[in-house]
Design a protein around this motif. Structure first.
Motif, PDB file in Angstrom:
ATOM      1  N   MET A   7      -4.529   6.957  -1.694  1.00 12.45           N
ATOM      2  CA  MET A   7      -4.048   5.660  -1.208  1.00 12.45           C
ATOM      3  C   MET A   7      -4.103   4.663  -2.345  1.00 12.45           C
ATOM      4  O   MET A   7      -5.134   4.504  -3.011  1.00 12.45           O
ATOM      5  CB  MET A   7      -4.889   5.178  -0.037  1.00 12.45           C
ATOM      6  CG  MET A   7      -4.314   3.931   0.624  1.00 12.45           C
ATOM      7  SD  MET A   7      -5.156   3.556   2.166  1.00 12.45           S
ATOM      8  CE  MET A   7      -4.105   2.238   2.781  1.00 12.45           C
ATOM      9  N   LEU A   8      -2.986   3.976  -2.554  1.00 12.38           N
ATOM     10  CA  LEU A   8      -2.821   3.055  -3.676  1.00 12.38           C
ATOM     11  C   LEU A   8      -2.523   1.651  -3.162  1.00 12.38           C
ATOM     12  O   LEU A   8      -1.989   1.480  -2.054  1.00 12.38           O
ATOM     13  CB  LEU A   8      -1.668   3.524  -4.570  1.00 12.38           C
ATOM     14  CG  LEU A   8      -1.713   4.990  -5.020  1.00 12.38           C
ATOM     15  CD1 LEU A   8      -0.372   5.414  -5.591  1.00 12.38           C
ATOM     16  CD2 LEU A   8      -2.824   5.198  -6.048  1.00 12.38           C
ATOM     17  N   HIS A   9      -2.839   0.653  -3.967  1.00  6.88           N
ATOM     18  CA  HIS A   9      -2.531  -0.733  -3.611  1.00  6.88           C
ATOM     19  C   HIS A   9      -2.138  -1.488  -4.863  1.00  6.88           C
ATOM     20  O   HIS A   9      -2.762  -1.323  -5.918  1.00  6.88           O
ATOM     21  CB  HIS A   9      -3.754  -1.398  -2.968  1.00  6.88           C
ATOM     22  CG  HIS A   9      -3.533  -2.854  -2.648  1.00  6.88           C
ATOM     23  ND1 HIS A   9      -4.162  -3.864  -3.323  1.00  6.88           N
ATOM     24  CD2 HIS A   9      -2.736  -3.449  -1.726  1.00  6.88           C
ATOM     25  CE1 HIS A   9      -3.769  -5.037  -2.821  1.00  6.88           C
ATOM     26  NE2 HIS A   9      -2.914  -4.809  -1.867  1.00  6.88           N
ATOM     27  N   GLY A  10      -1.085  -2.314  -4.744  1.00 14.28           N
ATOM     28  CA  GLY A  10      -0.693  -3.109  -5.891  1.00 14.28           C
ATOM     29  C   GLY A  10       0.758  -3.531  -5.841  1.00 14.28           C
ATOM     30  O   GLY A  10       1.358  -3.660  -4.766  1.00 14.28           O
ATOM     31  N   ASN A  11       1.321  -3.759  -7.017  1.00 12.30           N
ATOM     32  CA  ASN A  11       2.685  -4.250  -7.189  1.00 12.30           C
ATOM     33  C   ASN A  11       3.685  -3.387  -6.400  1.00 12.30           C
ATOM     34  O   ASN A  11       3.833  -2.191  -6.661  1.00 12.30           O
ATOM     35  CB  ASN A  11       3.011  -4.209  -8.690  1.00 12.30           C
ATOM     36  CG  ASN A  11       4.351  -4.804  -9.028  1.00 12.30           C
ATOM     37  OD1 ASN A  11       5.333  -4.578  -8.346  1.00 12.30           O
ATOM     38  ND2 ASN A  11       4.391  -5.563 -10.117  1.00 12.30           N
ATOM     39  N   ALA A  12       4.376  -4.031  -5.445  1.00  9.29           N
ATOM     40  CA  ALA A  12       5.277  -3.284  -4.562  1.00  9.29           C
ATOM     41  C   ALA A  12       6.439  -2.666  -5.329  1.00  9.29           C
ATOM     42  O   ALA A  12       6.895  -1.565  -4.999  1.00  9.29           O
ATOM     43  CB  ALA A  12       5.807  -4.202  -3.457  1.00  9.29           C
ATOM     44  N   ILE A  13       6.935  -3.372  -6.350  1.00  7.30           N
ATOM     45  CA  ILE A  13       8.043  -2.836  -7.154  1.00  7.30           C
ATOM     46  C   ILE A  13       7.581  -1.602  -7.920  1.00  7.30           C
ATOM     47  O   ILE A  13       8.274  -0.586  -7.995  1.00  7.30           O
ATOM     48  CB  ILE A  13       8.587  -3.911  -8.117  1.00  7.30           C
ATOM     49  CG1 ILE A  13       9.181  -5.075  -7.309  1.00  7.30           C
ATOM     50  CG2 ILE A  13       9.631  -3.324  -9.057  1.00  7.30           C
ATOM     51  CD1 ILE A  13       9.580  -6.265  -8.154  1.00  7.30           C
ATOM     52  N   LYS A  14       6.381  -1.683  -8.488  1.00  7.05           N
ATOM     53  CA  LYS A  14       5.824  -0.542  -9.216  1.00  7.05           C
ATOM     54  C   LYS A  14       5.598   0.638  -8.283  1.00  7.05           C
ATOM     55  O   LYS A  14       5.834   1.798  -8.652  1.00  7.05           O
ATOM     56  CB  LYS A  14       4.500  -0.952  -9.876  1.00  7.05           C
ATOM     57  CG  LYS A  14       3.941   0.061 -10.854  1.00  7.05           C
ATOM     58  CD  LYS A  14       4.738   0.092 -12.133  1.00  7.05           C
ATOM     59  CE  LYS A  14       4.119   1.049 -13.146  1.00  7.05           C
ATOM     60  NZ  LYS A  14       4.955   1.196 -14.362  1.00  7.05           N
ATOM     61  N   LEU A  15       5.161   0.347  -7.056  1.00 11.47           N
ATOM     62  CA  LEU A  15       4.931   1.431  -6.094  1.00 11.47           C
ATOM     63  C   LEU A  15       6.223   2.159  -5.732  1.00 11.47           C
ATOM     64  O   LEU A  15       6.186   3.337  -5.359  1.00 11.47           O
ATOM     65  CB  LEU A  15       4.262   0.889  -4.830  1.00 11.47           C
ATOM     66  CG  LEU A  15       2.754   0.632  -4.923  1.00 11.47           C
ATOM     67  CD1 LEU A  15       2.237  -0.034  -3.661  1.00 11.47           C
ATOM     68  CD2 LEU A  15       1.985   1.921  -5.193  1.00 11.47           C
ATOM     69  N   TRP A  21       0.853  -1.180   0.000  1.00  8.53           N
ATOM     70  CA  TRP A  21       0.000   0.000   0.000  1.00  8.53           C
ATOM     71  C   TRP A  21       0.892   1.234   0.000  1.00  8.53           C
ATOM     72  O   TRP A  21       1.898   1.293   0.721  1.00  8.53           O
ATOM     73  CB  TRP A  21      -0.892   0.030   1.241  1.00  8.53           C
ATOM     74  CG  TRP A  21      -1.913  -1.058   1.290  1.00  8.53           C
ATOM     75  CD1 TRP A  21      -3.235  -0.974   0.938  1.00  8.53           C
ATOM     76  CD2 TRP A  21      -1.717  -2.407   1.718  1.00  8.53           C
ATOM     77  NE1 TRP A  21      -3.863  -2.187   1.126  1.00  8.53           N
ATOM     78  CE2 TRP A  21      -2.951  -3.083   1.607  1.00  8.53           C
ATOM     79  CE3 TRP A  21      -0.604  -3.123   2.199  1.00  8.53           C
ATOM     80  CZ2 TRP A  21      -3.105  -4.421   1.945  1.00  8.53           C
ATOM     81  CZ3 TRP A  21      -0.749  -4.460   2.522  1.00  8.53           C
ATOM     82  CH2 TRP A  21      -1.998  -5.094   2.399  1.00  8.53           C
ATOM     83  N   GLY A  22       0.538   2.229  -0.791  1.00  3.92           N
ATOM     84  CA  GLY A  22       1.286   3.476  -0.817  1.00  3.92           C
ATOM     85  C   GLY A  22       0.363   4.659  -0.585  1.00  3.92           C
ATOM     86  O   GLY A  22      -0.763   4.682  -1.101  1.00  3.92           O
ATOM     87  N   ILE A  23       0.807   5.613   0.223  1.00  2.00           N
ATOM     88  CA  ILE A  23       0.026   6.824   0.487  1.00  2.00           C
ATOM     89  C   ILE A  23       0.849   8.021   0.019  1.00  2.00           C
ATOM     90  O   ILE A  23       1.977   8.228   0.477  1.00  2.00           O
ATOM     91  CB  ILE A  23      -0.329   6.965   1.984  1.00  2.00           C
ATOM     92  CG1 ILE A  23      -1.235   5.816   2.429  1.00  2.00           C
ATOM     93  CG2 ILE A  23      -1.049   8.293   2.240  1.00  2.00           C
ATOM     94  CD1 ILE A  23      -0.511   4.641   3.015  1.00  2.00           C
ATOM     95  N   ALA A  45       4.998  13.919  -0.092  1.00  2.00           N
ATOM     96  CA  ALA A  45       5.267  12.992   1.017  1.00  2.00           C
ATOM     97  C   ALA A  45       4.747  11.615   0.636  1.00  2.00           C
ATOM     98  O   ALA A  45       3.690  11.486  -0.002  1.00  2.00           O
ATOM     99  CB  ALA A  45       4.583  13.478   2.293  1.00  2.00           C
ATOM    100  N   TYR A  46       5.478  10.555   1.036  1.00  2.00           N
ATOM    101  CA  TYR A  46       5.108   9.201   0.646  1.00  2.00           C
ATOM    102  C   TYR A  46       5.492   8.210   1.729  1.00  2.00           C
ATOM    103  O   TYR A  46       6.618   8.241   2.236  1.00  2.00           O
ATOM    104  CB  TYR A  46       5.827   8.825  -0.659  1.00  2.00           C
ATOM    105  CG  TYR A  46       5.457   7.461  -1.190  1.00  2.00           C
ATOM    106  CD1 TYR A  46       4.477   7.314  -2.160  1.00  2.00           C
ATOM    107  CD2 TYR A  46       6.084   6.307  -0.716  1.00  2.00           C
ATOM    108  CE1 TYR A  46       4.123   6.060  -2.651  1.00  2.00           C
ATOM    109  CE2 TYR A  46       5.736   5.050  -1.193  1.00  2.00           C
ATOM    110  CZ  TYR A  46       4.762   4.936  -2.163  1.00  2.00           C
ATOM    111  OH  TYR A  46       4.414   3.702  -2.633  1.00  2.00           O
ATOM    112  N   VAL A  47       4.565   7.335   2.110  1.00  2.00           N
ATOM    113  CA  VAL A  47       4.901   6.181   2.951  1.00  2.00           C
ATOM    114  C   VAL A  47       4.344   4.928   2.276  1.00  2.00           C
ATOM    115  O   VAL A  47       3.322   4.978   1.590  1.00  2.00           O
ATOM    116  CB  VAL A  47       4.359   6.288   4.397  1.00  2.00           C
ATOM    117  CG1 VAL A  47       5.000   7.452   5.125  1.00  2.00           C
ATOM    118  CG2 VAL A  47       2.844   6.396   4.424  1.00  2.00           C
TER     119      VAL A  47
END
Length: 205
Positions: free
Chosen positions: A67-75, A20-22, A88-90
């Motif tokens: 808020m995003l969800h998906g491929n960790a490498i793409k994130l 997950w990315g915010i 800002a990103y976590v």
């Protein structure tokens, strides 16, 4: 041929890790990240997006987050681009979910976040900050509609107010005791901090 078969077998068994990315920042940055997610060929899903206006005296502080969800490498690409553009990103991994109790993300101006952390510490709430990220670019500031000035004067004054940088913080924290989560959420929301409680985050893998 055997080598090719082995490579094909290993690629079929390879499971893409999801996360997950915010992303938080001004509306232009978040627009760009939303477009990037939509253009990712279903690798990244948009879970939700918020446009926030905080009234502070005679000023309105405006920012967006997504808020995003998906491929960790793409994130990781989203992370690099967000930071490059001053946002800002976590990022939250499944490891965080498995190993850390009661995950929460707080999004607000940095001075407000620091005040919340101080309040929680004084109340002896046991928590840990796992990640934090601050904007290095400006977020939008407008004169409140409650201020009775002609619009053209407000437009002339806006560059002056936007020159005073407001730092936006995004914090990933874990709260040790489950019963303390509601207390953290109550204190945060009463101070106009946006809270994401990961117990409420539902995704399909």
């Amino acid at each position: 041929m055997l080598r090719q078969a082995a490579m094909a077998t290993s690629s079929e068994e390879y499971v893409i890790e999801k996360a997950w990315g915010i992303v938080a920042g001004n509306v232009g940055l978040v627009d760009d990240m939303a477009y990037k997610a939509i253009a990712s060929n279903h690798q990244i899903k948009i879970l939700f997006r918020e446009h926030v206006i905080l009234n502070s005296g005679k000023m309105d502080k405006k920012f967006d987050f997504i808020m995003l969800h998906g491929n960790a490498i793409k994130l990781n690409e989203f992370k690099a681009e967000t930071q490059k553009e001053g946002g800002a990103y976590v990022q939250v991994s499944k490891t965080h979910l498995l190993n850390e109790p009661n995950l929460m993300v707080l999004v607000a101006p940095d001075d407000v976040i620091r005040n919340i952390v101080s309040v929680l510490e004084k109340l002896k709430v046991s928590f840990a900050i796992l990640q934090e990220s601050q904007t290095t670019g400006f977020i939008d500031i407008d004169i409140s509609n409650e201020v009775k000035l002609p619009n053209f004067i407000k437009s002339l004054l806006k560059p002056f107010y936007n020159a005073n940088e407001v730092v936006l913080s995004t914090v990933l924290m874990s709260v040790e005791k489950k019963e303390a989560v509601n207390k953290v959420q109550s204190i945060a929301t009463s101070n106009k901090v946006f809270v994401i409680d990961f117990r409420d985050v539902i995704t399909e893998d």
